[in-house]
Structure formats: structure tokens, C-alpha cells
Write an enzyme that holds these catalytic residues in place. Structure first.
Site: not given
Ligand code: 13P
Length: 252
Positions: A10, A12, A97, A99, A167, A173, A212
Site C-alpha cells: 500500500n 498510500k 483502511h 487512515e 492492521e 508506520g 510495520s
Molecule cells: P506500514 O507497513 O508502513 O506500517 O503501514 C501499514 C499499512 O497501513 C498498510 O496498509
């Protein structure tokens, strides 16, 4: 039913045209073709989707969107319909997601409607769930995630058209990874919810872990019973890291 792993990146809100070279480098690092034993997906920003689908050619690399609208067209400035993603070359779309749940207040009903739109367009929906740190510390993680699964699954969900992604919000992140025990118990919990919601046909859906994931921890996480791959943010942006994650997954 044997579950086929999915290693999904992803990106983003990262990636200008110049980032297309990372996907090209990934394909080159993999010898021109993605491994035959599992699926590899990149969800780039929508602006890169069509070009990257063309770049991917017959390499077997799948492309996906990061979100879609619940309606198939209309007066929704700035939004993207699932059919548009499909038209641009996507095979998958991420919905719900954390976010988007945080930034736009998307709730389970909206996520479910988006997932249903994805299915209508012929895309595989990657439905994301996960608890916040406060919810985990309050002992609510299982209840929160269970409710998200029940509320976000589209009507007609099956192992063929849906993927779940667990997640934990606090692991995204941050460099913090859930413990293997926490991942195992939550994935088993999600599997149970899938079975209740749709019997064996849905219980066989893939459940990805995200938060992560890196080349150094991917093998351990992906080798667990109810973990069928990963949804990878930061470590999917660079071809070398993402390719290393694919490589460690080949022996699983
Ligand atoms: P990270 O791998 O950067 O922690 O992000 C995970 C994520 O949100 C994937 O959708």
C-alpha cells in the site's frame, strides 16, 4: 481449501511518475515474473494506476486501488468509482483502511457499501480492520475488531472476492509490531467471525497482517497458521525491501 498467500503493498499518498521505476525494479529483481505460488499486489496512488498496470504487463504483478466510492458514478467531486479502478487495470481495492476511518470518519456501514461496490465492479475487496492503542489497552481489541468485521463485510462476501486485513492502528508506520501471540489470536478471532458470517466459503478468505512489516519480520509473521500474507506500507515503497519480503515468503 488451500489459501493462496497475498503480499500486498500500500503506497498510500506516495509516488510521482518517477516512482514507477520501483515497480519496474521489483519485476526485474523477481526475474521478470512474480512467484507462481502466491499473489503480489501494489496499490499505488490512483494517478499511477493505469501506467503501472501497463508497465506490469504480463509479469503477474497485480495492481489495486486504495479506496473507492460506494456508488458507480455521479456527482461526487474528487472520488473514484470502483469501475474506474477496474478500467485502469486494478484487480483489487483496499476499503476501510484505518487512515480513511480516521481522516474521513468512515464507519463500518460506509466501508461495507464501498466493498459492495468493489464486488459489483469485479474487484477483490481488501477490507481493513484494527483497533487503536486505547482500545487495546482497555481490553476492547477483540470486541472492536469483531464488530468491524461483522459491520464491514459486503453482502455476497466469499473467499474469492474478499480479503481481510488486520492492521492494529498503533502498529502502522510506528515500527511497533504486534506480538506473534497477539497476531495469532486476533487472526483466529477474525477467522471465527468469517465462519459465523459466511460458513466455510467465507472462512477460507485470506487474512493479511499489516503494521510495520519488514524483510526482517515478514517470514515469522507470514508463517503463522491464520496469517495469509501482509499489507505493507513503508517497506513496499522501495523495490529492494518489497522484493526481499517476497523472497522470504517463497519458502513458506
Ligand atoms: P506500514 O507497513 O508502513 O506500517 O503501514 C501499514 C499499512 O497501513 C498498510 O496498509
Amino acid at each position: 481449501m488451500e489459501r493462496r498467500m497475498l503480499i500486498a503493498g500500500n503506497w498510500k499518498m506516495n509516488g510521482l511518475q518517477s516512482a514507477r521505476k520501483e515497480a519496474a525494479a521489483l519485476i526485474a529483481l523477481q526475474g521478470g515474473n512474480m512467484p507462481g505460488q502466491f499473489d503480489v499486489l501494489i496499490c499505488p496512488p490512483a494517478t499511477l494506476l493505469a501506467d503501472m498496470a501497463r508497465d506490469a504487463g504480463s509479469s503477474g504483478l497485480y495492481l489495486g486501488g486504495q479506496d473507492c466510492h460506494s456508488e458507480d458514478h455521479g456527482a461526487h467531486t474528487g472520488d473514484i468509482a470502483a469501475a474506474m479502478l477496474k478500467d485502469a487495470g486494478a484487480g483489487y481495492v483496499i476499503v476501510g483502511h484505518s487512515e480513511r476511518r480516521t481522516d474521513y470518519g468512515e464507519g463500518d456501514a460506509q466501508v461495507k457499501a464501498k466493498a459492495e461496490a468493489a464486488l459489483v465492479a469485479g474487484l477483490i475487496a481488501i477490507v481493513c480492520v484494527g483497533e487503536t492503542l486505547a482500545e487495546r489497552e482497555a481490553g476492547q481489541a477483540f470486541a472492536v475488531v469483531g464488530k468491524q468485521v461483522e459491520g464491514s463485510l459486503p453482502v455476497g462476501a466469499s473467499a474469492k472476492n474478499c480479503v481481510l486485513a488486520y492492521e492494529p492502528v498503533w502498529a502502522i508506520g510506528t515500527g511497533k509490531v504486534a506480538t506473534l501471540e497477539d497476531i495469532a489470536s486476533m487472526h483466529a478471532h477474525i477467522r471465527g467471525k468469517l465462519k459465523t458470517a459466511g460458513g466455510a466459503a467465507l472462512a477460507a478468505a485470506r487474512i493479511l497482517y499489516g503494521g510495520s512489516v519488514k524483510p526482517s519480520n515478514a517470514e515469522q509473521i507470514f508463517s503463522m497458521e491464520d496469517v495469509d500474507g501482509g499489507l505493507i506500507g513503508g517497506a513496499s515503497l522501495q523495490a529492494t525491501d518489497f522484493s526481499a519480503i517476497i523472497d522470504v515468503s517463497k519458502s513458506l
